[in-house]
Design an enzyme around this catalytic site. Structure first.
Site, mmCIF file in Angstrom:
data_model
loop_
_atom_site.group_PDB
_atom_site.id
_atom_site.type_symbol
_atom_site.label_atom_id
_atom_site.label_comp_id
_atom_site.label_asym_id
_atom_site.label_seq_id
_atom_site.Cartn_x
_atom_site.Cartn_y
_atom_site.Cartn_z
ATOM 1 N N ASN A 119 1.138 -21.312 24.211
ATOM 2 C CA ASN A 119 -0.112 -20.749 23.693
ATOM 3 C C ASN A 119 -1.069 -21.923 23.524
ATOM 4 O OD1 ASN A 119 -2.197 -19.613 22.260
ATOM 5 N ND2 ASN A 119 -1.010 -19.258 20.388
ATOM 6 N N LYS A 129 -4.095 -21.866 22.752
ATOM 7 C CA LYS A 129 -5.150 -21.637 21.746
ATOM 8 C C LYS A 129 -6.508 -22.048 22.333
ATOM 9 C CE LYS A 129 -1.689 -22.047 18.213
ATOM 10 N NZ LYS A 129 -1.371 -22.283 16.807
ATOM 11 N N HIS A 136 -1.992 -12.483 16.952
ATOM 12 C CA HIS A 136 -1.660 -13.826 16.455
ATOM 13 C C HIS A 136 -2.213 -13.984 15.041
ATOM 14 C CE1 HIS A 136 -1.499 -18.131 15.957
ATOM 15 N NE2 HIS A 136 -0.622 -18.142 16.936
ATOM 16 N N GLU A 194 -3.662 -16.276 13.581
ATOM 17 C CA GLU A 194 -5.007 -16.871 13.466
ATOM 18 C C GLU A 194 -6.074 -15.797 13.635
ATOM 19 O OE1 GLU A 194 -4.289 -19.946 16.354
ATOM 20 O OE2 GLU A 194 -2.964 -20.946 14.923
ATOM 21 N N GLU A 203 6.428 -15.301 13.956
ATOM 22 C CA GLU A 203 5.792 -16.581 13.664
ATOM 23 C C GLU A 203 5.434 -16.637 12.182
ATOM 24 O OE1 GLU A 203 3.951 -18.442 17.429
ATOM 25 O OE2 GLU A 203 2.423 -17.226 16.470
ATOM 26 N N GLY A 248 1.631 -24.791 13.320
ATOM 27 C CA GLY A 248 0.798 -25.992 13.350
ATOM 28 C C GLY A 248 1.009 -26.931 12.170
ATOM 29 N N SER A 279 5.670 -24.400 15.117
ATOM 30 C CA SER A 279 6.089 -25.810 15.193
ATOM 31 C C SER A 279 7.377 -26.018 16.004
ATOM 32 C CB SER A 279 6.235 -26.414 13.791
ATOM 33 O OG SER A 279 4.984 -26.406 13.124
HETATM 34 P P1 PGA Z 1 2.547 -24.282 16.929
HETATM 35 O O1 PGA Z 1 1.817 -22.874 17.226
HETATM 36 O O2 PGA Z 1 3.701 -24.360 17.902
HETATM 37 O O3 PGA Z 1 1.497 -25.317 17.198
HETATM 38 O O4 PGA Z 1 2.985 -24.233 15.530
HETATM 39 C C1 PGA Z 1 2.547 -21.716 17.519
HETATM 40 C C2 PGA Z 1 1.616 -20.541 17.671
HETATM 41 O O5 PGA Z 1 0.649 -20.465 16.904
HETATM 42 O O6 PGA Z 1 1.809 -19.678 18.556
#
Ligand code: PGA
Length: 252
Positions: free
Chosen positions: A12, A14, A97, A99, A169, A175, A214
């Site tokens: 992903n 982003k 997601h 976010e 998640e 992150g 992460s």
């Molecule tokens: P990350 O993000 O691996 O940077 O924690 C995962 C995600 O948001 O899909």
């Protein structure tokens, strides 16, 4: 052979990357992951779909997007429909997601409608679910995930559920460098599978449930060793070809 016999590793990106950087990074990822024993996809931002569809054509990596409109066409300024994603050769699309749920206030129902729109155009929705730190600390994790999942189960039938991917998640792990432990993740994955089994036992046993938050080369192997973890949704590490390849190699 069940899809679950191979791990699925989904990058992903982003809101990262412009055409020039994608022209370098995507071929690096294709080369680095060539021998990996996992299925692979990269979900790029919309403006890179054309570049990525060209660079990933006839490779082992599927193309994905990070969001889709719940609407078919028309007066929806700024939105991108499932038909449009299909037109670029997308196979996957992330929906819900955290976010987007948090920053854009996307509701469980809207996210479920997005998944349905994706399915109706032959795309595989990757439905993200997960609790915040506050929700975990107050013991609400399973309730939150059940609510997020039930919005989808209420809207689509067992045959469509079978075609979805779920990504667990935990919001506190995204992150932050703080991964859920394999045991923590496994117990939620098992709960997700049990919930889906109430609708269709066969769909539940066939569906891939990914872990995200992460995930990196150091943590993938132990996560993938859990019986209900069928792969990973990878943010930061998917922007580094060797890291994504190491995660994909952990999928044996
Ligand atoms: P990350 O993000 O691996 O940077 O924690 C995962 C995600 O948001 O899909």
């Amino acid at each position: 052979m069940s899809a679950r016999s191979r791990k699925l590793v989904v990058g992903n990106w982003k809101m990262n990357g412009v055409r020039a950087s994608a022209e370098t990074l995507l071929p690096e990822i294709v080369t680095a992951t060539r021998e990996a024993p996992s299925d692979l996809a990269i979900c790029v931002p919309f403006q890179l779909l054309e570049t990525a569809s060209r660079l990933l054509l006839n490779t082992q990596i599927s193309l994905g997007a990070q969001d889709v409109s719940d609407q078919e066409r028309g007066a929806y300024t700024g939105q991108v429909s499932a038909t449009m994603l299909h037109d670029f050769g997308c196979r996957f699309v992330i929906v819900g997601h955290s976010e987007r749920r948090t920053l854009l206030e996307e509701s469980d129902r809207l996210v479920a409608r997005k998944a349905r729109a994706a399915l109706s155009h032959g795309l595989i929705p990757i439905l993200c679910v997960g609790e915040t730190l506050g929700e975990r600390e107050s013991g609400e994790t399973e309730d939150v995930i059940r609510r997020q999942l039930d919005a989808l189960l209420d809207l689509i039938g067992p045959e469509d559920i079978r075609r979805c991917v779920v990504a667990y998640e935990p919001v506190w792990a995204i992150g932050t460098g703080r991964t859920a432990t394999p045991d923590q993740a496994q117990s939620i994955h098992a709960a997700i599978r049990e919930r889906i089994a109430l609708v269709s036992a066969s769909a539940a046993s066939e569906m891939r449930i990914l872990y995200g938050g992460s995930v990196g080369p150091a943590t993938a192997k132990a996560l993938f060793g859990q019986s209900d973890i069928d792969g990973a949704l990878v943010g930061g590490a998917s922007l580094v070809a060797q890291d994504l390849a190491a995660i994909a190699r952990a999928g044996v």
